[in-house]
Design a protein around this motif. Structure first.
Motif, PDB file in Angstrom:
ATOM      1  N   LEU A  18       1.186  -1.106  -0.007  1.00 28.56           N
ATOM      2  CA  LEU A  18       0.241   0.488   0.223  1.00 28.56           C
ATOM      3  C   LEU A  18       0.815   0.882   0.155  1.00 28.56           C
ATOM      4  O   LEU A  18       0.489   2.564  -0.838  1.00 28.56           O
ATOM      5  N   GLY A  19       2.349   1.122   0.347  1.00 31.48           N
ATOM      6  CA  GLY A  19       3.330   2.580   0.388  1.00 31.48           C
ATOM      7  C   GLY A  19       3.834   2.700  -0.873  1.00 31.48           C
ATOM      8  O   GLY A  19       3.560   1.683  -1.680  1.00 31.48           O
ATOM      9  N   HIS A  20       3.866   3.935  -0.733  1.00 26.12           N
ATOM     10  CA  HIS A  20       5.172   4.333  -2.122  1.00 26.12           C
ATOM     11  C   HIS A  20       6.278   3.147  -2.662  1.00 26.12           C
ATOM     12  O   HIS A  20       6.645   2.386  -2.093  1.00 26.12           O
ATOM     13  N   TRP A 368       2.766  -0.382 -15.702  1.00 24.89           N
ATOM     14  CA  TRP A 368       1.266  -0.219 -14.586  1.00 24.89           C
ATOM     15  C   TRP A 368       1.143  -0.410 -13.626  1.00 24.89           C
ATOM     16  O   TRP A 368       0.754   0.164 -12.829  1.00 24.89           O
ATOM     17  N   ARG A 369       1.775  -1.694 -12.889  1.00 22.16           N
ATOM     18  CA  ARG A 369       1.599  -2.336 -11.068  1.00 22.16           C
ATOM     19  C   ARG A 369       2.566  -0.595 -10.738  1.00 22.16           C
ATOM     20  O   ARG A 369       1.562  -0.216  -9.491  1.00 22.16           O
ATOM     21  N   ARG A 370       4.024  -0.416 -10.964  1.00 23.30           N
ATOM     22  CA  ARG A 370       4.560   1.098  -9.988  1.00 23.30           C
ATOM     23  C   ARG A 370       3.749   2.477 -10.456  1.00 23.30           C
ATOM     24  O   ARG A 370       3.131   2.163  -9.582  1.00 23.30           O
ATOM     25  N   GLU A 371       3.015   2.633 -10.878  1.00 23.60           N
ATOM     26  CA  GLU A 371       2.075   3.460 -11.621  1.00 23.60           C
ATOM     27  C   GLU A 371       1.121   4.033 -10.486  1.00 23.60           C
ATOM     28  O   GLU A 371      -0.043   4.881  -9.874  1.00 23.60           O
ATOM     29  N   GLN A 372       0.246   2.533 -10.519  1.00 28.30           N
ATOM     30  CA  GLN A 372      -0.685   2.386 -10.188  1.00 28.30           C
ATOM     31  C   GLN A 372      -0.524   2.537  -8.381  1.00 28.30           C
ATOM     32  O   GLN A 372      -1.561   3.194  -7.926  1.00 28.30           O
ATOM     33  N   ARG A 373       0.912   1.612  -8.293  1.00 28.81           N
ATOM     34  CA  ARG A 373       0.482   2.141  -6.379  1.00 28.81           C
ATOM     35  C   ARG A 373       1.165   2.964  -6.049  1.00 28.81           C
ATOM     36  O   ARG A 373       0.309   3.295  -4.881  1.00 28.81           O
TER      37      ARG A 373
END
Length: 391
Positions: A18-20, A368-373
């Motif tokens: 959930l964190g950056h 995709w996953r990094r930007e979403q997170r």
């Protein structure tokens, strides 16, 4: 200024992501160097569980934080509950939340399950949800469909924040560069684990295998735990075992084992083209998110909120049982899409906008996953700040 969260639990993979992504394990010094709100969230580690025989994969259970004495003795700004309240009666939950109120600590609740997949009878879980929804300063859920149900059943407006990745970002890249699935076959996986209450064995397997017999080069991989397969197992299912042993091993690849480690699970999912969820009820699925991390599509039932969460294909459950025709259509559609990912196929491939987990490069899937997170981290920080300000 940092926000210290008593997260129940903290070590579960969902909560850890959930964190950056630049702050997997932030320290106070990290927070002081950063100006962004999402960098200012610190989650307390899980206290030792009260029992020594904690379940595999859940060393935090039962969570020690759900105790008025723990709340009175520790410093934090707010409590965020995800899982772990199964053993608490509604009265006990009220006592926990009274202790939070006595210290002026807001409660945040993320509604993962609107029907607990381990409980055939939803009565207890419904009564627990009634308390959580009535006492929480803010409610989060993972899909628009779940938010609509929460609004209709409990009159609560929930923030919709999607499920983050399950597989670590560097591993997503590794698996995308070297996938385990074989191009010359279509491999459909059904993992029955230990046959929890919402899972169906033979009925779903029969329908899936009938569909696969119509697809050249297809394999049904069935995994289940030893406690189901072995006669002395606590959850032994003799009918299921007999059915599995009667099947053609060229069509049904049966694998019996104990609980997978994370590495074994990711290898398994990466070797499938499609994973089929054999569920009669439920709400959301971390399994689906792990599959998507690895470029594996998912066939899910039309119950719960799997469609809204992002299931690739759906099959139906009716009052009379499984709609086998809809499962057949879903399997055929999954096989066609798997074929479309191969060069030279006449079937048009889906776009990365429709299904970003099928992006062709490792960099695109990780991006995709990094930007979403990053968006998920910012959204949680905003919810926390508003809860603390009383707005």
């Amino acid at each position: 200024m940092s926000i210290t969260v008593a997260s129940v639990p903290a070590s579960h993979v969902y909560i850890r992501h959930l964190g950056h992504p630049r702050h997997e394990h932030p320290s106070v010094e990290d927070v002081q160097r950063e100006r962004r709100p999402e960098a200012a969230v610190l989650r307390l580690p899980d206290p030792p569980a009260a029992r020594s025989d904690t379940p595999t994969g859940a060393p935090w259970w039962p969570p020690a934080m759900l105790d008025p004495a723990w709340i009175a003795a520790h410093e934090f700004d707010l409590m965020h509950i995800h899982f772990g309240f199964d053993a608490q009666t509604p009265t006990q939950l009220h006592e926990v939340f009274d202790a939070l109120d006595a210290r002026g600590r807001p409660l945040i609740y993320t509604a993962h399950d609107l029907w607990n997949p381990h409980h055939e009878d939803p009565t207890l879980h419904d009564s627990q949800l009634e308390v959580l929804f009535s006492r929480a300063r803010a409610v989060i859920t993972l899909s628009e469909q779940a938010a609509a149900e929460i609004r209709e059943r409990w009159g609560v407006e929930a923030h919709v924040i999607p499920h983050p990745h399950v597989v670590d970002l560097d591993l997503i890249s590794d698996y995308a560069e070297t996938p385990r699935r074989r191009a010359e076959e279509f491999r459909l996986g059904i993992h029955l684990k230990s046959l929890r209450a919402n899972m169906v064995g033979v009925e779903v397997l029969q329908a899936a295998l009938a569909a696969l017999r119509e697809i050249p080069g297809s394999v049904l991989q069935v995994d289940l735990h030893r406690d189901v397969f072995e006669a002395a197992g606590l959850r032994h299912d003799a009918e299921l075992v007999r059915w599995l042993q009667d099947q053609d091993p060229d069509l049904v690849d049966l694998r019996v084992h104990d609980f997978y480690t994370d590495a074994e699970l990711f290898d398994y999912l990466s070797g499938l083209h499609t994973s089929l969820l054999p569920y009669r009820f439920g709400t959301h699925s971390g399994w689906m998110e792990a599959a998507h991390d690895l470029g594996t599509t998912v066939i899910a039932p039309d119950v719960g909120c799997y469609r809204s969460q992002g299931a690739d294909f759906l099959y139906r459950w009716q009052d009379s049982g499984l709609d086998a025709a809809s499962l057949r259509r879903a399997v055929h559609a999954a096989a066609a899409q798997a074929g479309s990912q191969q060069a030279g196929s006449a079937v048009p491939a889906v776009t990365s906008v429709e299904k970003p987990w099928l992006t062709p490069t490792a960099a695109a899937r990780v991006g995709w996953r990094r930007e979403q997170r990053e968006r998920i981290a910012a959204a949680h920080a905003e919810v926390y700040a508003r809860a603390l300000s009383g707005s």
